[in-house]
Design an enzyme around this catalytic site. Structure first.
Site, mmCIF file in Angstrom:
data_model
loop_
_atom_site.group_PDB
_atom_site.id
_atom_site.type_symbol
_atom_site.label_atom_id
_atom_site.label_comp_id
_atom_site.label_asym_id
_atom_site.label_seq_id
_atom_site.Cartn_x
_atom_site.Cartn_y
_atom_site.Cartn_z
ATOM 1 N N LYS A 36 -4.606 -1.091 5.494
ATOM 2 C CA LYS A 36 -5.299 -2.244 6.079
ATOM 3 C C LYS A 36 -5.742 -1.948 7.522
ATOM 4 O O LYS A 36 -6.768 -2.465 7.981
ATOM 5 C CB LYS A 36 -4.416 -3.485 6.020
ATOM 6 C CG LYS A 36 -4.249 -4.027 4.596
ATOM 7 C CD LYS A 36 -5.580 -4.493 3.995
ATOM 8 C CE LYS A 36 -5.412 -5.234 2.691
ATOM 9 N NZ LYS A 36 -6.687 -5.685 2.127
ATOM 10 N N THR A 75 -1.914 -18.686 -1.256
ATOM 11 C CA THR A 75 -2.634 -18.514 -2.518
ATOM 12 C C THR A 75 -1.663 -18.885 -3.643
ATOM 13 O O THR A 75 -0.442 -18.904 -3.431
ATOM 14 C CB THR A 75 -3.058 -17.045 -2.702
ATOM 15 O OG1 THR A 75 -1.865 -16.251 -2.700
ATOM 16 C CG2 THR A 75 -3.968 -16.568 -1.583
ATOM 17 N N TYR A 101 0.455 -0.265 2.611
ATOM 18 C CA TYR A 101 -0.379 -1.451 2.831
ATOM 19 C C TYR A 101 -0.802 -1.514 4.301
ATOM 20 O O TYR A 101 -1.991 -1.656 4.616
ATOM 21 C CB TYR A 101 0.415 -2.705 2.442
ATOM 22 C CG TYR A 101 -0.379 -3.982 2.507
ATOM 23 C CD1 TYR A 101 -1.377 -4.250 1.572
ATOM 24 C CD2 TYR A 101 -0.135 -4.932 3.493
ATOM 25 C CE1 TYR A 101 -2.112 -5.430 1.622
ATOM 26 C CE2 TYR A 101 -0.865 -6.115 3.546
ATOM 27 C CZ TYR A 101 -1.852 -6.352 2.616
ATOM 28 O OH TYR A 101 -2.577 -7.518 2.674
ATOM 29 N N ASP A 126 -13.996 -1.992 -11.470
ATOM 30 C CA ASP A 126 -12.807 -1.408 -10.846
ATOM 31 C C ASP A 126 -13.278 -0.821 -9.517
ATOM 32 O O ASP A 126 -14.003 0.178 -9.498
ATOM 33 C CB ASP A 126 -12.215 -0.327 -11.748
ATOM 34 C CG ASP A 126 -10.995 0.348 -11.117
ATOM 35 O OD1 ASP A 126 -10.716 0.076 -9.927
ATOM 36 O OD2 ASP A 126 -10.343 1.144 -11.805
ATOM 37 N N VAL A 127 -12.869 -1.439 -8.416
ATOM 38 C CA VAL A 127 -13.411 -1.026 -7.108
ATOM 39 C C VAL A 127 -12.973 0.383 -6.710
ATOM 40 O O VAL A 127 -13.524 0.961 -5.775
ATOM 41 C CB VAL A 127 -13.060 -2.026 -5.969
ATOM 42 C CG1 VAL A 127 -13.666 -3.390 -6.231
ATOM 43 C CG2 VAL A 127 -11.560 -2.115 -5.742
ATOM 44 N N ASP A 173 -14.438 -8.002 -10.407
ATOM 45 C CA ASP A 173 -12.980 -7.975 -10.542
ATOM 46 C C ASP A 173 -12.658 -7.200 -11.816
ATOM 47 O O ASP A 173 -13.505 -7.064 -12.699
ATOM 48 C CB ASP A 173 -12.429 -9.412 -10.639
ATOM 49 C CG ASP A 173 -10.973 -9.518 -10.181
ATOM 50 O OD1 ASP A 173 -10.719 -10.164 -9.142
ATOM 51 O OD2 ASP A 173 -10.091 -8.943 -10.866
#
Ligand SMILES: NC(=O)c1ccc[n+]([C@@H]2O[C@H](COP(=O)([O-])OP(=O)(O)OC[C@H]3O[C@@H](n4cnc5c(N)ncnc54)[C@H](O)[C@@H]3O)[C@@H](O)[C@H]2O)c1
Length: 252
Positions: free
Chosen positions: A162, A193, A158, A64-65, A40
């Site tokens: 996705k 969440t 988004y 950092d992905v 993360d």
């Protein structure tokens, strides 16, 4: 909670591990006895999740992905400390502005697509050499109901990214199946969440719940349960699936 004894000692890498669905997935894999690497950008958050876990080995690697070097270095560190990588869960993601295409700033599009799609691509690409050495390699990508269909407010970046995650996962299923690696995605509906709870009123949550046949929004654990199943030997023949976790709200 179902227990899958074969997951004991397997190495699971979870991105977006500092909170929400990623953090819940970390806890679930730890309860199965897996070694869990938390990747993360949020050091404090991820360390807090790692510190909560007793009796199972965890490792936080700031990652950092969206950055190839950061991803490559993080996976090398996990493999070196844990002796390999068996399971990859890509949960890092986000949505940016909830507007139409006409109003969406181009840099918002770029940021959202980069995080959701490039991030997932980089993590999968750089994990493949390690997963190929595993006896039961698993890729589990977190998509969204917005990548399956469109209703309510979402962001075009988004939704498109996705949907891209699902198609990338299918591509990987075909490419990596012969190497004994399965690739699947999950497509959650709006989930309770801590972040979502803070954004929505109780009335708003009840209104959404009333549209779902099961009459409740999922908890992050509902997704984490599905992910440990997908990682288990019980799911060995599931490959290329997009698992809808939406209480029956959308039936594809
Ligand atoms: N919560 C929902 O209602 C919901 C519904 C459908 C799908 N999803 C998807 O599930 C996944 C997790 O959602 P959530 O709500 O738990 O997320 P969240 O926003 O609570 O957490 C996202 C995590 O990703 C991390 N992150 C952000 N950018 C990063 C980067 N560049 N590199 C590494 N880490 C980074 C953040 O620090 C954070 O810990 C996302 O992919 C999201 O799109 C969520």
């Amino acid at each position: 909670m179902a227990i899958y004894p074969e997951l004991k000692g397997r190495v699971a890498v979870v991105t977006g591990a500092a909170q929400g669905i990623g953090a819940s997935t970390v806890r679930e894999f730890a309860q199965q006895g897996a070694l869990v690497a938390l990747l993360d950008i949020d050091a404090a958050g991820a360390q807090k999740v790692a510190d909560e876990i007793n009796g199972s080995r965890t490792l936080y690697v700031r990652t950092d992905v969206t950055d190839d070097k950061s991803v490559t270095d993080a996976l090398a560190r996990v493999a070196s400390e844990f002796g390999g990588i068996d399971i990859l869960v890509n949960s890092a993601g986000g949505y940016g502005k909830l507007t139409g295409v006409e109003e969406l700033p181009v840099d918002d599009w770029d940021r959202t697509v980069t995080l959701n799609l490039r991030g997932t691509f980089l993590m999968c690409k750089r994990a493949i050499p390690y997963l190929k050495k595993s006896k039961a390699g698993r890729i589990i990508n977190v998509s969204s109901i917005s990548g399956r269909t469109l209703f309510g407010s979402t962001s075009p970046a988004y939704a498109a990214s996705k949907a891209g995650v699902i198609q990338l996962t299918r591509f990987l299923a075909i490419e990596l199946g012969p190497s004994g690696i399965t690739s699947n995605s999950i497509a959650p509906i709006t989930t309770l969440t801590p972040r979502v709870r803070a954004l929505r009123t109780e009335a708003n949550i009840e209104q959404i719940a009333s549209t779902i046949p099961l009459r409740r929004l999922p908890d992050p654990e509902d997704h984490a349960n599905a992910m440990v199943f997908l990682a288990s030997d019980s799911a060995a023949y599931l490959n290329g699936v997009a698992l809808d976790i939406n209480g029956g709200r959308i039936l594809m």
